[in-house]
Design a protein around this motif. Structure first.
Motif, PDB file in Angstrom:
ATOM      1  N   VAL A   1       0.849  -1.189   0.000  1.00 50.78           N
ATOM      2  CA  VAL A   1       0.000   0.000   0.000  1.00 50.78           C
ATOM      3  C   VAL A   1       0.884   1.237   0.000  1.00 50.78           C
ATOM      4  O   VAL A   1       2.093   1.155   0.200  1.00 50.78           O
ATOM      5  N   GLY A   2       0.258   2.393  -0.226  1.00 50.25           N
ATOM      6  CA  GLY A   2       1.004   3.643  -0.191  1.00 50.25           C
ATOM      7  C   GLY A   2       1.671   3.956  -1.514  1.00 50.25           C
ATOM      8  O   GLY A   2       1.248   3.498  -2.582  1.00 50.25           O
ATOM      9  N   ASN A   3       2.731   4.742  -1.452  1.00 50.90           N
ATOM     10  CA  ASN A   3       3.430   5.162  -2.660  1.00 50.90           C
ATOM     11  C   ASN A   3       4.211   4.009  -3.276  1.00 50.90           C
ATOM     12  O   ASN A   3       4.699   3.127  -2.572  1.00 50.90           O
ATOM     13  N   ALA A   4       4.337   4.053  -4.590  1.00 48.59           N
ATOM     14  CA  ALA A   4       5.082   3.020  -5.305  1.00 48.59           C
ATOM     15  C   ALA A   4       5.535   3.582  -6.643  1.00 48.59           C
ATOM     16  O   ALA A   4       4.987   4.569  -7.141  1.00 48.59           O
TER      17      ALA A   4
ATOM     18  N   ASP B   1       5.040   4.970 -25.534  1.00 46.27           N
ATOM     19  CA  ASP B   1       5.918   5.585 -24.542  1.00 46.27           C
ATOM     20  C   ASP B   1       5.325   5.405 -23.144  1.00 46.27           C
ATOM     21  O   ASP B   1       4.106   5.498 -22.955  1.00 46.27           O
ATOM     22  N   VAL B   2       6.190   5.168 -22.169  1.00 46.12           N
ATOM     23  CA  VAL B   2       5.745   4.907 -20.799  1.00 46.12           C
ATOM     24  C   VAL B   2       6.403   5.904 -19.853  1.00 46.12           C
ATOM     25  O   VAL B   2       7.617   6.134 -19.925  1.00 46.12           O
ATOM     26  N   LEU B   3       5.602   6.495 -18.979  1.00 44.30           N
ATOM     27  CA  LEU B   3       6.114   7.422 -17.974  1.00 44.30           C
ATOM     28  C   LEU B   3       6.347   6.668 -16.668  1.00 44.30           C
ATOM     29  O   LEU B   3       5.534   5.837 -16.261  1.00 44.30           O
ATOM     30  N   ILE B   4       7.471   6.939 -16.008  1.00 42.74           N
ATOM     31  CA  ILE B   4       7.822   6.309 -14.736  1.00 42.74           C
ATOM     32  C   ILE B   4       7.537   7.312 -13.629  1.00 42.74           C
ATOM     33  O   ILE B   4       8.127   8.394 -13.595  1.00 42.74           O
ATOM     34  N   VAL B   5       6.618   6.965 -12.727  1.00 40.55           N
ATOM     35  CA  VAL B   5       6.201   7.907 -11.695  1.00 40.55           C
ATOM     36  C   VAL B   5       6.202   7.239 -10.329  1.00 40.55           C
ATOM     37  O   VAL B   5       6.110   6.020 -10.211  1.00 40.55           O
ATOM     38  N   VAL B   6       6.301   8.066  -9.293  1.00 41.84           N
ATOM     39  CA  VAL B   6       6.058   7.627  -7.922  1.00 41.84           C
ATOM     40  C   VAL B   6       4.715   8.203  -7.515  1.00 41.84           C
ATOM     41  O   VAL B   6       4.515   9.420  -7.553  1.00 41.84           O
ATOM     42  N   THR B   7       3.787   7.323  -7.150  1.00 43.84           N
ATOM     43  CA  THR B   7       2.440   7.765  -6.826  1.00 43.84           C
ATOM     44  C   THR B   7       1.716   6.678  -6.058  1.00 43.84           C
ATOM     45  O   THR B   7       2.232   5.577  -5.884  1.00 43.84           O
ATOM     46  N   THR B   8       0.525   6.979  -5.590  1.00 40.82           N
ATOM     47  CA  THR B   8      -0.328   5.966  -4.980  1.00 40.82           C
ATOM     48  C   THR B   8      -1.206   5.355  -6.054  1.00 40.82           C
ATOM     49  O   THR B   8      -1.334   5.896  -7.154  1.00 40.82           O
TER      50      THR B   8
END
Length: 211
Positions: free
Chosen positions: A121-124, A183-190
């Motif tokens: 759970v949480g950010n990943a 194209d793929v974006l790499i993000v840190v999010t919930t």
């Protein structure tokens, strides 16, 4: 994997496959594949992964379609043998753990960050189609996508071009490129922070670069 995990993967667009459960009728670009290795305790679990990848590549050549694929290997020596396609990511499990341990041993504060990123759970760290933020064919800088991700509570770390298996982390923000469906974006999010139907970034002519 248990049935609950498999069902959860399916709801998020992932199909868990082994060599005995390859997708039918064939590769589907709209589905993502997670290639599972052999059963626990098998002398060489990578054998199952390599055979599955080989069958997937044959199916892709026959159909002309490609499915984004992630496969885990337990032995880095098998990586050159893996029949990986242009949309295949290979993860070497032991190497990943070793890198994490090395970083934590040098900087203890990173342990909390890794606990957060790898917890269920949480950010990943998540992969999102770039077209969640800009329409396909739009010429925009990475800064425009950083800004769009920030509006939804996410932090963009980089992107992976559709024609490459190599992600670009912290790329130049001012360079303008034409973004495509692949194209793929790499993000840190919930998990709930971003959805494919949420707002898109504006072209550079209509937005200022993110800071």
């Amino acid at each position: 994997l248990g049935p609950d995990i498999v069902d959860g993967l399916a709801r998020n667009g992932w199909d868990a496959v082994r060599r005995t459960t390859l997708p039918d009728p064939g590769p589907d670009p709209s589905r993502r594949l997670l290639v599972l290795g052999g059963p626990d305790g098998h002398l060489d679990p990578d054998e199952f992964t390599l055979v599955t990848l080989l069958r997937l590549r044959a199916a892709e050549r026959e159909s002309g379609l490609r499915s984004p694929t992630v496969a885990e290997l337990t032995d880095a020596r098998h990586q050159p043998l893996a029949p990986a396609g242009p949309q295949t990511d290979l993860v070497v499990g032991g190497r990943l753990v070793g890198l994490l341990m090395a970083q934590v041993s040098q900087t203890v504060e990173l342990a909390g960050a890794f606990d957060e990123l790898f917890s269920p759970v949480g950010n990943a760290v998540r992969l999102r189609p770039a077209t969640d933020f800009v329409p396909a064919g739009t010429e925009a800088s990475f800064a425009a996508l950083v800004e769009a991700a920030g509006l939804h509570g996410a932090t963009a770390l980089g992107y992976r071009p559709g024609d490459s298996r190599i992600p670009l982390l912290n790329p130049p923000k001012t360079a303008v490129r034409c973004w495509s469906h692949e194209d793929v974006l790499i993000v840190v999010t919930t998990a709930a922070a971003l959805r494919p139907d949420e707002g898109q970034a504006r072209p550079d002519s209509e937005t200022s670069p993110a800071r």
